[in-house]
Design a protein around this motif. Sequence first.
Motif, PDB file in Angstrom:
ATOM      1  N   GLU A  13      30.738  39.635  33.598  1.00 23.17           N
ATOM      2  CA  GLU A  13      29.961  38.406  33.809  1.00 23.17           C
ATOM      3  C   GLU A  13      29.747  37.654  32.497  1.00 23.17           C
ATOM      4  N   GLU A  14      29.561  38.376  31.396  1.00 20.63           N
ATOM      5  CA  GLU A  14      29.388  37.736  30.090  1.00 20.63           C
ATOM      6  C   GLU A  14      30.677  37.078  29.612  1.00 20.63           C
ATOM      7  N   LEU A  15      31.818  37.686  29.926  1.00 22.28           N
ATOM      8  CA  LEU A  15      33.108  37.126  29.521  1.00 22.28           C
ATOM      9  C   LEU A  15      33.497  35.910  30.361  1.00 22.28           C
ATOM     10  N   ALA A  16      33.033  35.856  31.593  1.00 20.33           N
ATOM     11  CA  ALA A  16      33.424  34.796  32.524  1.00 20.33           C
ATOM     12  C   ALA A  16      32.836  33.450  32.113  1.00 20.33           C
ATOM     13  N   VAL A  17      33.621  32.410  32.342  1.00 12.65           N
ATOM     14  CA  VAL A  17      33.192  31.030  32.101  1.00 12.65           C
ATOM     15  C   VAL A  17      33.493  30.218  33.353  1.00 12.65           C
ATOM     16  N   GLU A  18      32.833  29.091  33.490  1.00 14.38           N
ATOM     17  CA  GLU A  18      32.986  28.298  34.709  1.00 14.38           C
ATOM     18  C   GLU A  18      34.364  27.673  34.842  1.00 14.38           C
ATOM     19  N   ASP A  19      34.899  27.120  33.770  1.00 13.80           N
ATOM     20  CA  ASP A  19      36.170  26.390  33.848  1.00 13.80           C
ATOM     21  C   ASP A  19      37.285  27.095  33.087  1.00 13.80           C
ATOM     22  N   GLY A  20      37.324  28.416  33.150  1.00 12.57           N
ATOM     23  CA  GLY A  20      38.337  29.162  32.409  1.00 12.57           C
ATOM     24  C   GLY A  20      39.736  28.945  32.950  1.00 12.57           C
ATOM     25  N   GLU A  21      40.707  29.136  32.076  1.00 11.28           N
ATOM     26  CA  GLU A  21      42.105  28.933  32.446  1.00 11.28           C
ATOM     27  C   GLU A  21      42.798  30.223  32.867  1.00 11.28           C
ATOM     28  N   PHE A  22      42.113  31.360  32.769  1.00  6.52           N
ATOM     29  CA  PHE A  22      42.737  32.641  33.081  1.00  6.52           C
ATOM     30  C   PHE A  22      41.922  33.404  34.118  1.00  6.52           C
ATOM     31  N   CYS A  23      42.615  34.230  34.897  1.00  9.94           N
ATOM     32  CA  CYS A  23      41.938  35.070  35.879  1.00  9.94           C
ATOM     33  C   CYS A  23      42.604  36.443  35.905  1.00  9.94           C
ATOM     34  N   VAL A  24      41.971  37.376  36.597  1.00 10.57           N
ATOM     35  CA  VAL A  24      42.476  38.731  36.757  1.00 10.57           C
ATOM     36  C   VAL A  24      42.714  38.945  38.253  1.00 10.57           C
ATOM     37  N   ALA A  25      43.901  39.431  38.595  1.00  9.93           N
ATOM     38  CA  ALA A  25      44.240  39.646  39.998  1.00  9.93           C
ATOM     39  C   ALA A  25      45.161  40.846  40.134  1.00  9.93           C
ATOM     40  N   CYS A  26      45.286  41.339  41.354  1.00  6.58           N
ATOM     41  CA  CYS A  26      46.212  42.436  41.648  1.00  6.58           C
ATOM     42  C   CYS A  26      47.639  41.900  41.544  1.00  6.58           C
ATOM     43  N   ALA A  27      48.485  42.603  40.812  1.00  3.92           N
ATOM     44  CA  ALA A  27      49.865  42.157  40.608  1.00  3.92           C
ATOM     45  C   ALA A  27      50.648  42.098  41.912  1.00  3.92           C
ATOM     46  N   THR A  29      49.336  41.926  45.291  1.00  5.36           N
ATOM     47  CA  THR A  29      48.786  41.143  46.405  1.00  5.36           C
ATOM     48  C   THR A  29      48.157  39.816  45.993  1.00  5.36           C
ATOM     49  N   GLY A  30      47.837  39.650  44.721  1.00  8.40           N
ATOM     50  CA  GLY A  30      47.131  38.460  44.276  1.00  8.40           C
ATOM     51  C   GLY A  30      45.643  38.513  44.561  1.00  8.40           C
ATOM     52  N   GLU A  31      45.190  39.588  45.179  1.00  5.95           N
ATOM     53  CA  GLU A  31      43.772  39.744  45.514  1.00  5.95           C
ATOM     54  C   GLU A  31      42.950  39.861  44.226  1.00  5.95           C
ATOM     55  N   ARG A  32      41.732  39.340  44.276  1.00  8.14           N
ATOM     56  CA  ARG A  32      40.811  39.417  43.141  1.00  8.14           C
ATOM     57  C   ARG A  32      39.539  40.110  43.617  1.00  8.14           C
ATOM     58  N   PRO A  33      39.581  41.434  43.727  1.00 11.58           N
ATOM     59  CA  PRO A  33      38.443  42.171  44.290  1.00 11.58           C
ATOM     60  C   PRO A  33      37.297  42.281  43.291  1.00 11.58           C
ATOM     61  N   PRO A  34      36.119  42.698  43.766  1.00  8.84           N
ATOM     62  CA  PRO A  34      35.014  42.931  42.840  1.00  8.84           C
ATOM     63  C   PRO A  34      35.434  43.945  41.787  1.00  8.84           C
ATOM     64  N   PRO A  35      35.053  43.740  40.583  1.00  8.47           N
ATOM     65  CA  PRO A  35      34.073  42.816  40.036  1.00  8.47           C
ATOM     66  C   PRO A  35      34.651  41.534  39.454  1.00  8.47           C
ATOM     67  N   VAL A  36      35.924  41.208  39.741  1.00  8.05           N
ATOM     68  CA  VAL A  36      36.528  40.002  39.174  1.00  8.05           C
ATOM     69  C   VAL A  36      36.682  38.874  40.194  1.00  8.05           C
ATOM     70  N   THR A  37      36.106  39.032  41.375  1.00 10.90           N
ATOM     71  CA  THR A  37      36.199  38.014  42.415  1.00 10.90           C
ATOM     72  C   THR A  37      35.638  36.690  41.900  1.00 10.90           C
ATOM     73  N   GLY A  38      36.478  35.661  41.893  1.00  9.55           N
ATOM     74  CA  GLY A  38      36.041  34.330  41.488  1.00  9.55           C
ATOM     75  C   GLY A  38      35.826  34.134  39.997  1.00  9.55           C
ATOM     76  N   ALA A  39      36.003  35.168  39.183  1.00 10.20           N
ATOM     77  CA  ALA A  39      35.755  35.052  37.739  1.00 10.20           C
ATOM     78  C   ALA A  39      36.939  34.389  37.042  1.00 10.20           C
ATOM     79  N   ARG A  40      36.610  33.517  36.098  1.00  7.64           N
ATOM     80  CA  ARG A  40      37.610  32.868  35.242  1.00  7.64           C
ATOM     81  C   ARG A  40      37.241  33.126  33.802  1.00  7.64           C
ATOM     82  N   PHE A  41      38.256  33.118  32.948  1.00  6.16           N
ATOM     83  CA  PHE A  41      38.039  33.468  31.555  1.00  6.16           C
ATOM     84  C   PHE A  41      38.665  32.419  30.650  1.00  6.16           C
ATOM     85  N   ALA A  42      38.025  32.219  29.494  1.00  6.07           N
ATOM     86  CA  ALA A  42      38.432  31.156  28.582  1.00  6.07           C
ATOM     87  C   ALA A  42      39.794  31.410  27.947  1.00  6.07           C
ATOM     88  N   ASN A  43      40.142  32.672  27.719  1.00  2.00           N
ATOM     89  CA  ASN A  43      41.415  32.978  27.065  1.00  2.00           C
ATOM     90  C   ASN A  43      41.983  34.283  27.603  1.00  2.00           C
TER      91      ASN A  43
END
Length: 148
Positions: A13-27, A29-43
């Motif tokens: 949650e501390e690393l996440a930013v609102e308008d980040g250009e990067f995300c974490v997903a399952c290679a 399925t593309g799924e983004r399960p908890p704890p990275v659901t909806g999280a975006r990162f600056a770099n």
Amino acid sequence: MDETLRAARSEIEELAVEDGEFCVACAETGERPPPVTGARFANADDARRAAALAREYRDGLREHDPDLPRHRFVVSESAARSLQFAGVRERTDDTRANGLPRTSRSVVAAGDGEGEWLRMANAPLVHLTRNGDPVGDDAVGRQLDSKL
């Protein structure tokens, strides 16, 4: 173990930013399960750290639930904005065999880029995302089978 889960989630949650250009997903399925659901990162570095934390988090959860799905997390650039949908259902002059009115439904899907849109009328409607994240292949298959 619960402290490990709280610490991993908190750091993500501390690393996440609102308008980040990067995300974490399952290679796979593309799924983004908890704890990275909806999280975006600056770099990419922050996203890689979040991917490592997500693995730790999910490994910790697996101690409680051994059947928890496994994901191979990868970092990718995320779209600037989610795909947007608009749908309209209109009554037609026709009736169905059971006497109920027949309707026509059209859906428009639009993305960020100019000309990125698709309009469909009376075609199967399939939801590909839920809460901003891709739905699994099995869910798409069920939607197609049900002929929404």
